[in-house]
Design a protein around this motif. Structure first.
Motif, PDB file in Angstrom:
ATOM      1  N   GLY A  99      40.800   5.949  40.093  1.00  0.00           N
ATOM      2  CA  GLY A  99      41.344   6.827  41.112  1.00  0.00           C
ATOM      3  C   GLY A  99      42.075   7.984  40.442  1.00  0.00           C
ATOM      4  O   GLY A  99      41.987   8.179  39.230  1.00  0.00           O
ATOM      5  N   GLN A 100      42.808   8.758  41.221  1.00  0.00           N
ATOM      6  CA  GLN A 100      43.474   9.946  40.698  1.00  0.00           C
ATOM      7  C   GLN A 100      44.928   9.703  40.299  1.00  0.00           C
ATOM      8  O   GLN A 100      45.601  10.611  39.823  1.00  0.00           O
ATOM      9  CB  GLN A 100      43.413  11.068  41.742  1.00  0.00           C
ATOM     10  N   GLY A 101      45.444   8.502  40.505  1.00  0.00           N
ATOM     11  CA  GLY A 101      46.844   8.213  40.200  1.00  0.00           C
ATOM     12  C   GLY A 101      47.127   8.177  38.710  1.00  0.00           C
ATOM     13  O   GLY A 101      46.221   8.125  37.871  1.00  0.00           O
ATOM     14  N   MET A 102      48.424   8.191  38.371  1.00  0.00           N
ATOM     15  CA  MET A 102      48.868   8.152  36.985  1.00  0.00           C
ATOM     16  C   MET A 102      50.052   7.210  36.853  1.00  0.00           C
ATOM     17  O   MET A 102      50.794   6.985  37.819  1.00  0.00           O
ATOM     18  CB  MET A 102      49.268   9.561  36.515  1.00  0.00           C
ATOM     19  N   LEU A 103      50.213   6.652  35.678  1.00  0.00           N
ATOM     20  CA  LEU A 103      51.368   5.814  35.389  1.00  0.00           C
ATOM     21  C   LEU A 103      52.611   6.681  35.205  1.00  0.00           C
ATOM     22  O   LEU A 103      52.572   7.679  34.473  1.00  0.00           O
ATOM     23  CB  LEU A 103      51.135   5.000  34.113  1.00  0.00           C
ATOM     24  N   GLU A 104      53.697   6.286  35.854  1.00  0.00           N
ATOM     25  CA  GLU A 104      54.960   6.998  35.652  1.00  0.00           C
ATOM     26  C   GLU A 104      55.730   6.315  34.531  1.00  0.00           C
ATOM     27  O   GLU A 104      55.928   5.092  34.564  1.00  0.00           O
ATOM     28  CB  GLU A 104      55.782   7.013  36.931  1.00  0.00           C
ATOM     29  N   VAL A 105      56.167   7.080  33.562  1.00  0.00           N
ATOM     30  CA  VAL A 105      56.904   6.535  32.418  1.00  0.00           C
ATOM     31  C   VAL A 105      58.164   7.370  32.188  1.00  0.00           C
ATOM     32  O   VAL A 105      58.285   8.500  32.656  1.00  0.00           O
ATOM     33  CB  VAL A 105      56.037   6.532  31.134  1.00  0.00           C
TER      34      VAL A 105
END
Length: 242
Positions: free
Chosen positions: A87-93
């Motif tokens: 999908g288009q989501g990303m991990l937040e760090v």
């Protein structure tokens, strides 16, 4: 005559920017979760010359449009801390300096204090540190990002986010992107699926990148010849004047 010299020099600068971007893509062809850059060319200022009002351009410039959103190939690794995002989501760090960043690189690790981190040392948000004695290999990560230990204890959920304008994200190195006013604030993304035991490969096509690189090099060479031609013409004109 100077206008032609400036236009050719602007063309050289534009092609150099394109070569830099393509070279960076080639260098990251094996980087987990890397997204290729998208560039375009735009016309520089046009000016009217002569009584007829003929418009003369000032050359072209390269402009970064953002990064490709195409999904990279998913590779099965079998490692429990490897996660791919479908999908288009990303991990937040959270970076060591305290700033928030986003990444598609899911090759996670556990530090000495039991915290989930990326390979560059940024802390994965949404998951508590592993209890003492918990093996990282025993963790289960569900499709929604929920992390569960072998004892059935939920440690939290990977914070998967999206932004309104991904092209506004600013690259900060280490395969990380930082939210800006242009991108909008990160918001939870429930449409992205987490796949444990897999990694997303770079979406760079090496064949296309090499073709673009050769094309830019030839265009740069042609612009360079145009600069040399303009210089020779100026030399001739100065000689006639004398």
């Amino acid at each position: 005559m100077l206008q032609g010299l400036y236009a050719a020099a602007a063309g050289m600068s534009a092609q150099q920017s394109r070569m830099d971007a393509v070279s960076n893509d080639v260098a990251n062809v094996n980087t987990t979760g890397y997204k290729s850059q998208r560039l375009a060319f735009r016309d520089l200022l046009y000016v009217r010359q002569g009584v007829e009002g003929v418009q003369v351009g000032s050359g072209a410039a390269a402009e970064t449009l953002g990064r490709s959103r195409a999904q990279g190939a998913l590779t099965q690794t079998g490692r429990s801390l490897d996660v791919a995002l479908a999908g288009q989501g990303m991990l937040e760090v959270r970076r060591p300096d305290g700033t928030t960043a986003l990444t598609r690189a899911g090759d996670l690790q556990v530090d000495a204090r039991g915290r989930l981190t990326t390979v560059d040392g940024s802390f994965v948000q949404g998951v508590r540190p592993l209890p003492a004695g918990t093996s990282a290999d025993s963790l289960s990560i569900a499709a929604d990002g929920t992390v569960t230990s072998a004892q059935g204890t939920q440690l939290g959920r990977l914070r998967i986010v999206a932004v309104a304008n991904p092209d506004g994200l600013a690259p900060v190195g280490d395969n990380l992107l930082q939210p800006t006013a242009a991108s909008g604030a990160p918001r939870p993304d429930g449409a992205t699926t987490v796949i444990q035991g897999h990694l997303e490969a770079s979406n760079v096509s090496l064949a296309d990148a090499m073709t673009d690189l050769v094309e830019s090099q030839r265009a740069f060479s042609m612009a360079s010849r145009a600069v040399q031609t303009q210089d020779q013409m100026m030399e001739i004109a100065n000689g006639v004047r004398r």
